[in-house]
Design a protein around this motif. Structure first.
Motif, PDB file in Angstrom:
ATOM      1  N   GLN A 182       0.817  -1.220   0.000  1.00  0.00           N
ATOM      2  CA  GLN A 182       0.000   0.000   0.000  1.00  0.00           C
ATOM      3  C   GLN A 182       0.847   1.265   0.000  1.00  0.00           C
ATOM      4  OE1 GLN A 182      -2.636  -1.869   3.308  1.00  0.00           O
ATOM      5  NE2 GLN A 182      -3.630   0.068   2.789  1.00  0.00           N
ATOM      6  N   HIS A 225       2.677   5.745 -12.861  1.00  0.00           N
ATOM      7  CA  HIS A 225       2.743   4.307 -12.678  1.00  0.00           C
ATOM      8  C   HIS A 225       2.144   3.884 -11.337  1.00  0.00           C
ATOM      9  CE1 HIS A 225       4.211   0.232 -12.669  1.00  0.00           C
ATOM     10  NE2 HIS A 225       4.889   0.467 -11.569  1.00  0.00           N
ATOM     11  N   GLN A 226       2.503   4.561 -10.282  1.00  0.00           N
ATOM     12  CA  GLN A 226       2.086   4.132  -8.946  1.00  0.00           C
ATOM     13  C   GLN A 226       0.621   4.458  -8.667  1.00  0.00           C
ATOM     14  OE1 GLN A 226       3.429   2.191  -6.759  1.00  0.00           O
ATOM     15  NE2 GLN A 226       5.388   1.911  -7.808  1.00  0.00           N
ATOM     16  N   GLU A 228      -1.693   4.588 -10.879  1.00  0.00           N
ATOM     17  CA  GLU A 228      -2.420   3.584 -11.651  1.00  0.00           C
ATOM     18  C   GLU A 228      -2.515   2.266 -10.867  1.00  0.00           C
ATOM     19  OE1 GLU A 228      -4.941   3.363 -14.160  1.00  0.00           O
ATOM     20  OE2 GLU A 228      -3.643   5.138 -14.292  1.00  0.00           O
ATOM     21  N   ARG A 229      -1.379   1.833 -10.335  1.00  0.00           N
ATOM     22  CA  ARG A 229      -1.320   0.590  -9.584  1.00  0.00           C
ATOM     23  C   ARG A 229      -2.236   0.653  -8.352  1.00  0.00           C
ATOM     24  NH1 ARG A 229       1.222  -1.622  -5.232  1.00  0.00           N
ATOM     25  NH2 ARG A 229       2.234   0.340  -4.708  1.00  0.00           N
ATOM     26  N   LYS A 231      -4.760   2.622  -7.674  1.00  0.00           N
ATOM     27  CA  LYS A 231      -6.181   2.776  -8.006  1.00  0.00           C
ATOM     28  C   LYS A 231      -6.879   1.442  -8.243  1.00  0.00           C
ATOM     29  CE  LYS A 231      -7.232   5.821 -11.271  1.00  0.00           C
ATOM     30  NZ  LYS A 231      -7.016   6.837 -12.366  1.00  0.00           N
ATOM     31  N   GLN A 232      -6.101   0.462  -8.722  1.00  0.00           N
ATOM     32  CA  GLN A 232      -6.715  -0.833  -9.015  1.00  0.00           C
ATOM     33  C   GLN A 232      -7.206  -1.526  -7.750  1.00  0.00           C
ATOM     34  OE1 GLN A 232      -3.719  -2.667 -11.376  1.00  0.00           O
ATOM     35  NE2 GLN A 232      -4.089  -1.297 -13.113  1.00  0.00           N
ATOM     36  N   THR A 233      -6.602  -1.222  -6.615  1.00  0.00           N
ATOM     37  CA  THR A 233      -6.974  -1.883  -5.372  1.00  0.00           C
ATOM     38  C   THR A 233      -7.697  -0.976  -4.380  1.00  0.00           C
ATOM     39  OG1 THR A 233      -4.799  -2.903  -5.661  1.00  0.00           O
ATOM     40  CG2 THR A 233      -6.064  -3.545  -3.700  1.00  0.00           C
ATOM     41  N   ASP A 235      -9.646   2.695  -3.080  1.00  0.00           N
ATOM     42  CA  ASP A 235     -10.479   3.826  -3.484  1.00  0.00           C
ATOM     43  C   ASP A 235      -9.859   5.162  -3.120  1.00  0.00           C
ATOM     44  OD1 ASP A 235     -12.308   2.074  -4.448  1.00  0.00           O
ATOM     45  OD2 ASP A 235     -13.544   2.069  -2.631  1.00  0.00           O
ATOM     46  N   CYS A 277      -5.869  13.708  -9.207  1.00  0.00           N
ATOM     47  CA  CYS A 277      -6.483  12.371  -9.138  1.00  0.00           C
ATOM     48  C   CYS A 277      -7.592  12.408  -8.105  1.00  0.00           C
ATOM     49  CB  CYS A 277      -5.454  11.323  -8.703  1.00  0.00           C
ATOM     50  SG  CYS A 277      -3.983  11.313  -9.724  1.00  0.00           S
ATOM     51  N   GLU A 279      -8.891  10.099  -6.478  1.00  0.00           N
ATOM     52  CA  GLU A 279      -8.685   9.170  -5.366  1.00  0.00           C
ATOM     53  C   GLU A 279      -7.898   9.811  -4.213  1.00  0.00           C
ATOM     54  OE1 GLU A 279      -8.055   8.511  -8.516  1.00  0.00           O
ATOM     55  OE2 GLU A 279      -9.547   6.981  -9.024  1.00  0.00           O
TER      56      GLU A 279
END
Ligand SMILES: [Ca+2]
Ligand SMILES: [Ca+2]
Ligand SMILES: [Ca+2]
Ligand SMILES: [Ca+2]
Ligand SMILES: [Ca+2]
Ligand SMILES: [Ca+2]
Ligand SMILES: [Ca+2]
Ligand SMILES: [Ca+2]
Ligand SMILES: [Ca+2]
Ligand SMILES: [Ca+2]
Ligand SMILES: [Ca+2]
Ligand SMILES: [Ca+2]
Lengths: 314, 314, 314, 314, 314, 314
Positions: A182, A225-226, A228-229, A231-233, A235, A277, A279
């Protein structure tokens, strides 16, 4: 006071250009029930610091530095008009440090549960305050991604000296509030961290970018890059800005200064990118000691970081 | 290293006049079993302070300031030759303030029970350290008289903020370690203390001398009277020197500076007089913050206070 | 001291993380016969300076700054474990400047002849110390290549004012210890040198790179080219780092500060590159005046330069 | 420049009250053949100092401080109108310290032999300059009395470190330029001198007054007694003012500061008394380091000392 | 905000001892119609100063310094409970200096005509503000006596440079607002005033006491004599405190600092004595420049002067 | 003074390398009738500043900083030999600000009409001085192009506070001395200007480049484009350098400092490029406050800017 000529209330800036709004005017004491885009809380805790630190004086120094700025971005051609709901500072007992950590957690839990703000700005204090903040926000929002700008890992063992400013992320991991994946650390500097903590970071799968990585890869690309990574997991993303990520020429007022660090332009760009972003919902700024600063330069950077954050959100 | 010319060990003063002994050379790390006239302990505790304080850095600043002095008093035509047994500094945990108070007490109990020194010099730290020191020494020697040089009563209530640097003498009274008539306060300043504590001092029968009293009656006469009184009941007298008893012109490096205070000559005379009394067996020096001092002036006064104390004992 | 609780030796850092080694802990006083990878000598000579300089205080300021760093490079994933054998400081007579130059030469001759270290780190002092160091090392190793980082040529005539900090390389040339083609100067700044010395440099075939050259060609490429050239003729390369090669924003504590200089990242990269060359066997760091520095920033850069040098050698 | 309005020469004070003469306006570069009441010479030598000193910058700092004063004494109702013939500063070679001592002696010999001034004011520099000055004046006028205001004896042995600022009076004695009874030392401070030098002073029959003597006997009475004594044997009296005789609160810019010293009012009174004696023909002021001073306070005291001296002579 | 734990309003002192009132808490913004014992007005005007001055920042620096004091005098055993009605600061136009003088006069006329306060405290600014204040108060109360503490006469001619901080009392005389016998000047210093103004003072029959007079006669006796004299003719006395009457050791933050001045204890005693006279109805405090002050020492003296004034009136 | 050895005139730099010319030696007081390549005028006006400013002290601070530089550019292999005709400073009345603006205008009109110099260098002062300078030069040469380096637009309305340092370009527009297309602003910073003035700039067709534009487009390309454009309409170009265009790390001594600004290398390159254009005939440098600067860094940048300007013209 109408019949007395030329008198202004004491202590207020006496010169006023009618067309200029000072960024500090965006700060408004929060009243119960109020809601808005930005909420701000001062976390004046620096007695946990390993070395002598006056970072407890930073929340007001940073608020004061906002007086030096206007609310308008010419680059974005955008006026900041959203109020910052100022919740004030958490009360710190002069002698009960562990209790203060708990007070920070309780206060921030209550603050976050008001749901008064869409985005939170937290002003340390030393880096130990991030533990309370991230714990409280995680209980509220579930697991979150964390992007930490710092010259240091802050993963020291907690047996030596207790919950200091060197341990917040270690404690989050050990208390199972976060797992290593995380956490993204950017700006880690050579000869500024012990080998044991470098290895601990690797074992825990923390994503680490050294200053050499920042120079070679570029801030923008790392963040893309980070984010993006994460955000996939997750919120939510939480940004933690330890001002000593900057080179001592740009942030002379941190307790742990040194050469070979980031310039302020690069950091400001990074913050702007992150704020854009959706998020990203909270940011803390820590490790500014106004008692050793030069002309409040480091608090001025912090105020500018807040404005970049708000610009990204507007 | 005999075959290399001109090299000296790093960090040592490179110039040496063969006839001059620096006062700092009197400091020797204590080894178990050693006995002597003077013992010294550093009490680097300032996190209990109400306002931000770097007094934890004072013990070394004062030791270092002793480098500026020789061991010879021309006025007394006397050379100080007794070693000061330096017990080092008490270990302070970065986050456990209450535990640190207890550590100070335990360490000083152990130190006093070594009976290694006839006279003790304690270097704070903020004024909260005096509680531990006086508690430990009282358990060892029975009830003692206390002469406190201070602009403040240090009798604040302990509910607000815990055992801070504003409460040591209140806590000694409330914990029945001392009664009010054991305590003499000299140099108390106008508009620097609350009425409630002035009245508490009177109720407890503490002997209070304001700056006006010092100006009118004179330091010498006050001390003669009070030492005489204390000697009738107590075998030991403890001197507690809060450096803020001095005017800000003479002690610019205290956290709480102000005008209308004592000049350094008067304080130095007082210390010399007290040291000449055999009942005076310990002295602490507190409330010097080297981070706000100017050219270490305040630490230099402290080093001079130590030398006057030793001169009185020689 | 086992029966006394909580006491630590005076003056030592009281907080200790069990997993962290401070870079300063690598320093060990040299004992006769000892051998190792790194040797260090302090050259506290600044009275030859043309303008008032406190650079004699720099060797200890730099050693002290090593306390701020750990021994681990995360970028290279390498722990520095080699001791630095500290030979101490050369004794400087308070009034005999010319004698001091000679003392430096004699002391360093003796030091180099011990062959105790594979690589030498010399801490000035002002730049005049490099004469003694290069003379001594040349007598030991034969002709050497020299890479000098500096805003100035340091080729002043020696009739005006004797062997000052403006003359070391001139004197080396005039005394036939080096020829011009042995010397590379990097970072030379506009309006900071006289025309006569620019022309002298050209006549002597010294390789000069201005700040504009550094910006256009790049540090890496300059060093590659010059190291290659020097290696063809010389077995050893000596690096001389005048800290004023840096812009005043990055090295505020040099006597001769100014704008338009190098940033610290570029210098640190250069040092790392050079250290990786096995021909580079010695480095001096000069022209830091701790009395005018800001928060010891410039000494911190110096400590970091040492660590980059060691990283390159590991 | 008549047709351009409002322009003043660069660097001159732009505001001018037509009725005020600045004390600095009394300074005039001396031209050969000129005679007057006061002559002044700068002795910018501080490299002999044992500790790092910028006292070489004091002559100009003191001249500059004269800009802060007018030429009128309201207490004496007297206007100072005599010019001070300014001979400039003696040239100091950057590297040849012993040669510089000789240069000071030669320059001052030449200066005194001009007989251009009735009274001489010498501005150090550190205290080592007094040797040259007293030697030169003694050769001119025969034996003289000396009144030295100082916290220190300045009688160190000359084997350790050569002719430093700790040795001028020792060297005068050893070179038979003076005998001990010619020398009066006022303001000598406890723990600031070695026993060996106290005893040397007694053996040599130097008249020593400690700070305690000054407090008890009073400046006026000490001076009356000693001037009377000196007048019986000597035609001339030389006054040497080491500014560190003052307490650190009053002279924060001396290299060797400390508490328990004189206040400035007492020194100024003493100078005024001495200047009124016709036998007093020269005064030096030494040991001011403008680089560590606070708001030039110590140079301001020096300028005031000069004015008191002139007032006494008017 | 009841449901959020531990939060305090931003920027307020976070530690609160329930028994201590800070002197600053006595300050209350005045509301129309309110009456009380003390009124305070800030006069942030320092652009008229001859030399560069930041005294316009002093009113807030002094108000802020009142935070360092309690409301209780142990010497008088008296608690200050009367509010200070704070009228705020007079508006100063950035470019219209002459207009600002007029604004000060108009504002203070209006303020005094409210008759809201029995006693007025005015905070400069430079000394030029006293003209407006004394003019306004004289028009209100008729002729008044004036006691000025100052190192300077402030009687410069007004042709050179207009109404600067060197001219207020000259202008009051020339504009027939006062005659010389109304004015008492205490603490006038040698070499700090031109002869022409000394003579002007004598011609105008101004009562002048130099520092030598203060030392010989004593503050108390001077004030007794002059207050007695003024009371026979005038109903009101105005006190004007130019902080540069103090020695530079006690008031390091005045634009015109120097040695040979008053100590703060003597000034504080004088203020206390004057305040006890019912005829004394107003006091201004001027010439403090917070930008050059050290640790706000001079503003702290000013705050203490206010408290002594209030103590005398209680 | 031939027969006295070793004496130099007071106050002059005592060390002299015979081959080095200091840049400051190029400054010569202008005498009527003299002509040359460069003329310089000091404009010590800072009382119009909105916030407290000591920029009136900058002209001499900058002249003094030229002492730190030589006259030789190694990069251009060119020696600066042209004298700078120093016209001195314009007289500023202590109280008459509007009059001073007029004095500046009159003085500069007279200066420009001497036609004594081909190129003019003007040293502020705050930015309000540019109004007078541009007005005077426009009356002389007809319409001119202006390139302003600044973090701020300086287009504030003039009703609020009069002709301050925030208004010079607004006043030039309103008084029809220039039209918007004559003006190029480079380095404008986010949150440092009000929206109203951004829009005013757009309405007036001012060419604005933000810091983001500088980073993306590059200084060189911006200047090429704009110089080309201006040359088509105007014979003369005037450069106005507000030093706060630099980041606070590079120009710590401006009144309005902040992060996110230009580095000094980029500014110096820009000046060099502009100076090489023959149309550029005048440059002012403003907004340096030596009283808040650190080691005169900002004045050193200014001196370097002057040298780059001269190099471009040689
Ligand atoms: Ca951190
Ligand atoms: Ca960090
Ligand atoms: Ca206390
Ligand atoms: Ca106290
Ligand atoms: Ca060099
Ligand atoms: Ca150099
Ligand atoms: Ca001396
Ligand atoms: Ca001395
Ligand atoms: Ca005045
Ligand atoms: Ca005055
Ligand atoms: Ca501007
Ligand atoms: Ca600007």
């Amino acid at each position: 006071m109408s019949e007395i000529r030329h008198i202004k209330p004491a202590g207020e800036a006496i010169f006023k250009d009618r067309f200029t709004t000072k960024a500090k005017e965006l700060l408004h004491p929060w009243s119960e029930g109020e809601k808005g885009k930005f909420g701000l809380v001062g976390l004046p805790h620096s007695k946990p610091s390993i070395s002598h630190s006056g970072a407890s004086l930073a929340p007001n120094a940073i608020r004061h530095a906002m007086l030096s700025y206007s609310t308008f971005s010419g680059e974005a051609e955008r006026e900041l008009t959203d109020r910052i709901l100022d919740f004030g500072d958490v009360y710190m007992d002069p002698t009960d440090i562990i209790g203060n950590h708990h007070r920070l957690y309780e206060a921030l839990s209550d603050v976050y549960h008001t749901e008064a703000a869409e985005n939170w700005i937290l002003l340390g204090g030393d880096h130990s305050v991030s533990y309370a903040s991230i714990k409280a926000i995680s209980e509220m929002h579930g697991s979150i991604g964390i992007i930490q700008f710092d010259a240091h890992h802050d993963l020291r063992n907690t047996e030596d000296g207790g919950p200091t400013n060197g341990t917040p992320f270690r404690r989050l991991l050990e208390d199972n509030i976060i797992t290593g994946d995380q956490l993204v650390q950017i700006g880690i500097r050579d000869f500024t961290n012990a080998k044991a903590y470098h290895e601990y970071a690797k074992e825990q799968d923390i994503q680490v970018y050294t200053m050499a990585d920042v120079k070679e890869t570029g801030m923008r690309k790392i963040l893309q890059h980070q984010v993006e990574r994460l955000k996939q997991t997750f919120d939510s993303i939480y940004v933690s800005v330890d001002m000593d990520v900057l080179d001592q020429a740009f942030a002379p007022g941190c307790p742990a200064i040194g050469p070979g660090g980031m310039d302020s332009y690069t950091l400001l760009e990074g913050i702007h990118y992150l704020a854009a972003c959706k998020e990203v919902k909270a940011m803390d700024i820590v490790e500014i000691d106004p008692t050793v600063d030069i002309r409040n330069m480091t608090s001025r950077v912090a105020a500018y970081v807040i404005l970049q954050f708000m610009k990204g959100k507007s």
